[in-house]
Write an enzyme that holds these catalytic residues in place. Sequence first.
Site, PDB file in Angstrom:
ATOM      1  N   ASP A 486     -64.802 148.651 -10.611  1.00 53.70           N
ATOM      2  CA  ASP A 486     -65.410 149.948 -10.313  1.00 53.70           C
ATOM      3  C   ASP A 486     -66.874 150.016 -10.710  1.00 53.70           C
ATOM      4  OD1 ASP A 486     -63.409 151.510  -9.203  1.00 53.70           O
ATOM      5  OD2 ASP A 486     -62.483 151.885 -11.139  1.00 53.70           O
TER       6      ASP A 486
HETATM    7  C1  BGC Z   1     -64.907 152.553 -16.212  1.00 51.41           C
HETATM    8  C2  BGC Z   1     -63.958 151.819 -15.299  1.00 51.41           C
HETATM    9  C3  BGC Z   1     -63.169 152.815 -14.509  1.00 51.41           C
HETATM   10  C4  BGC Z   1     -64.102 153.793 -13.808  1.00 51.41           C
HETATM   11  C5  BGC Z   1     -63.384 154.818 -12.963  1.00 51.41           C
HETATM   12  C6  BGC Z   1     -65.724 153.544 -15.450  1.00 51.41           C
HETATM   13  O1  BGC Z   1     -66.533 154.274 -16.317  1.00 51.41           O
HETATM   14  O2  BGC Z   1     -65.720 151.616 -16.885  1.00 51.41           O
HETATM   15  O3  BGC Z   1     -63.111 150.964 -16.035  1.00 51.41           O
HETATM   16  O4  BGC Z   1     -62.392 152.153 -13.572  1.00 51.41           O
HETATM   17  O5  BGC Z   1     -64.914 154.426 -14.740  1.00 51.41           O
HETATM   18  O6  BGC Z   1     -62.814 155.824 -13.671  1.00 51.41           O
HETATM   19  C1  NOJ Z   2     -60.016 150.731 -14.568  1.00 48.53           C
HETATM   20  C2  NOJ Z   2     -59.593 151.326 -13.274  1.00 48.53           C
HETATM   21  O1  NOJ Z   2     -58.471 152.151 -13.495  1.00 48.53           O
HETATM   22  C3  NOJ Z   2     -59.268 150.247 -12.266  1.00 48.53           C
HETATM   23  O2  NOJ Z   2     -58.974 150.833 -11.033  1.00 48.53           O
HETATM   24  C4  NOJ Z   2     -60.408 149.282 -12.144  1.00 48.53           C
HETATM   25  O3  NOJ Z   2     -60.008 148.260 -11.265  1.00 48.53           O
HETATM   26  C5  NOJ Z   2     -60.797 148.714 -13.479  1.00 48.53           C
HETATM   27  N1  NOJ Z   2     -61.067 149.781 -14.396  1.00 48.53           N
HETATM   28  C6  NOJ Z   2     -62.001 147.779 -13.402  1.00 48.53           C
HETATM   29  O4  NOJ Z   2     -63.174 148.485 -13.171  1.00 48.53           O
END
Ligand code: BGC
Ligand code: NOJ
Length: 807
Positions: A486
């Site tokens: 993400d």
């Molecule tokens: C986090 C990710 C997460 C994303 C969506 C980000 O701030 O680092 O791990 O998937 O937010 O909520």
């Molecule tokens: C947490 C999110 O829930 C997941 O969808 C994502 O793939 C990982 N972070 C990596 O960014």
Amino acid sequence: MKYGFFDDAKREYVIETPFTPLPWINYLGSNEFFGLISNTGGGYNFYRDAKLRRLTRYRYNNVPRDTGGRMFYITDDSETWSPTFLPAKTPLDAYKCRHGMGYTVFESEMNGLSSELTCFVPVKDNCEINRLILKNTTGEKKEVGIVSALEFCLWNAADDGTNFQRNYNIGEVEVEDQVIYHKTEYRERRNHYAFYSVNQKTAGFDTDLDTFLGKFNNYEIPEVVEEGKCRNTIAHGWSPMACHRLEYTLQPGEETEIIFILGYIEVAKEDKWDGPAAGGVINKKPAKELISRYNTSKAVADELTALAEYWDKLLGKYTAETGDEKLDRMVNIWNQYQCMITFNMSRSASYYESGQGRGMGFRDSCQDLLGFVHIVPERARERILDIAAIQFENGGAWHQYQPLTKRGNADAGMGFNDDPLWLIGCTYAYISETGDYSILDELVPFENKEGSEKPLFDHLRASFNYTLNNLGPHNLPLIGRADWNDCLNLNCFSDEPGESFQTCANIESEAESVFIAGMFVFYGKQFAELCIKRGLNDEADKAIESVKQMNETILKHGWDGEWFLRAYDSNGDKVGSSECNDGKILIEPQGMCVMAGVGIESGQAKKALESAKKYLTFEYGTCLVYPAYKEYHLNLGEISSYPPGYKENGSVFCHNNPWLSIAETMVGNADEAFEIYRRTCPAYIEDISDIHRTEPYVYSQTIAGKEAATPGEAKNSWLTGTAAWTYVNISQYLLGIQPELDGIRLKPCLPGKYNNVKLKRTFRGAVYNITIVRSDDKGIWVDGNKIDSDVIPAASSGSTVNVECRI
Ligand code: BGC
Ligand code: NOJ
């Protein structure tokens, strides 16, 4: 250093001190009513939705962190203590917290008084039971005062923490017999209330928090507790709470058992009131019925047995005896348990997820399913249909949906170009597990629009084509807003403090993802298999052809020389290449591409894995990126926003470590495959709990990486896709039971020391007893007969199949 131990026979982790590095929590509840509970009794309850139906209040960012929850104060000989240590904080003569499957027990002792507090949610009712057993173990009689307390949340947790100008006016309660009813907003549009009951005569109650605490006190020594007397207050606004006071004389050896119940009641609109609405007296009948079901010692004991049976059944579908107790306890107990909790909670409520933020993620839900589909396949079926309904006709999808409405969440956006492919993966996993092809014919709308219903298979086709219809200049898939990572925001260019990387405006560009390309090869093959099963041979051939082309494209444009590239950014520059200063290599494409089989023949797969080991792996796991980004890069986005070594910027992001381990099994490297599994596996790192800090019985999302200031320190325990993927890895690739469309592929890949492994797997109603031994005469024997492939055909439901696998 350890703070407790595993009691495998009871399926418990036993915490021996309240002074764990962080609150170590457990989850109560299986269906609609849930509680989070820490090893000092903290946490909160909610009904279905942690944001909209919050029953009890919990303040994140509190000081100390874990304040509130279930509060008990026991006073005897003028000393006040809590059986959960907090909130009274009096050092106890003995303390143990046993976190088990859906329950938590606190065993404590103080001044010759022993206490056992058992907290659980019955399988079928909307309440949490707290059973307190107190025993006088001395030869003298004891005068004991008990105060139990909890604080109500005004239902909407987000509003509860912000809208004080309204909130301080609306709180309402009723008290009748030994029950405190919380009825805020019931007078208007709510048809639900909460209650907190106790099954013994009380010596007083309070419902007004300020009175309970007294001026300038906190929960450590509320005035009512200090004075040994309740004020019997009725809250009008401010902070409604529930407190019961009980008093006992306990003779030498005497024991008393008290049952407290926190319940949630919904009442039909026309039955809301006892008498006229203007009288404001709520209909308590359903609450009384609920209380009467659990108000006796026998009823509670029976319900605890029912809970144990419930978990026996769930966890019994896959069991292992490997000769390694750490491995057994992860496979048989904790990893599966965490998969079920992740299924129940998605990413909503933990000590790191406030329950107010995210809905159900499209990709998260698809991947979580991989970890529980064998446990509750019927729930997996429902879930797939819900997820598919937020897909668009062009194959793209809303990134999240709200569990209560099941509608796509516009706030969280769309255009995460990996999303559609996960749908193929979870549907394939469901059919492999169950053999139920009928799901492919289920009519599912696009974007929840009435009239747009198409068979689920058409959704999978749309997913497959979405990638093909969105290719960039190198014929690699466009990344869109982001892929699995993400935080790799190649089209974001955010320079606005605080702006959300997930939802900010994106530029139009042709940034490409090698990771999605790997996914396409992996799940594209599964799509082709499903086409064949539907008799769509031409479509299957075409799909295979596209997969082949993608495979070649990766080898050509997605290869950096010693590892797979991560992406091309919006300028067409490489991401994750030796040409970069920071971020030379990222883990995701190494795992995903090799898992998909890319580069195995050419030797590139092996090379990529060697590079991953060389640059990314250290004692606590394999980091996401190396070197971590040292400064913020506009063209990369959130990944470079984190300090080096944390979260996506170079922590061990545990979710993707199993991909690498699976990849190692693909090239036959059993030792490293297992090492990758072991490095992040809770049971194996229990001894470094002081460094790891989060619960030693479940996975956390991240472990600070080698470039971090605190390497080895974990964060975000419990709700992570790690649970499902590590379970897929250990159960399917290391131990080797891979459900496929036509049966079980048995392909263990284990280090030499595992030389006599027994597995029991229920698959489509048949029980497979599988023994894995070492032998020169290799092969698989099914009921004594050697088979000539490694796929054991599905047996008829009800049968028992004995399998010997010689490796
Ligand atoms: C986090 C990710 C997460 C994303 C969506 C980000 O701030 O680092 O791990 O998937 O937010 O909520
Ligand atoms: C947490 C999110 O829930 C997941 O969808 C994502 O793939 C990982 N972070 C990596 O960014």
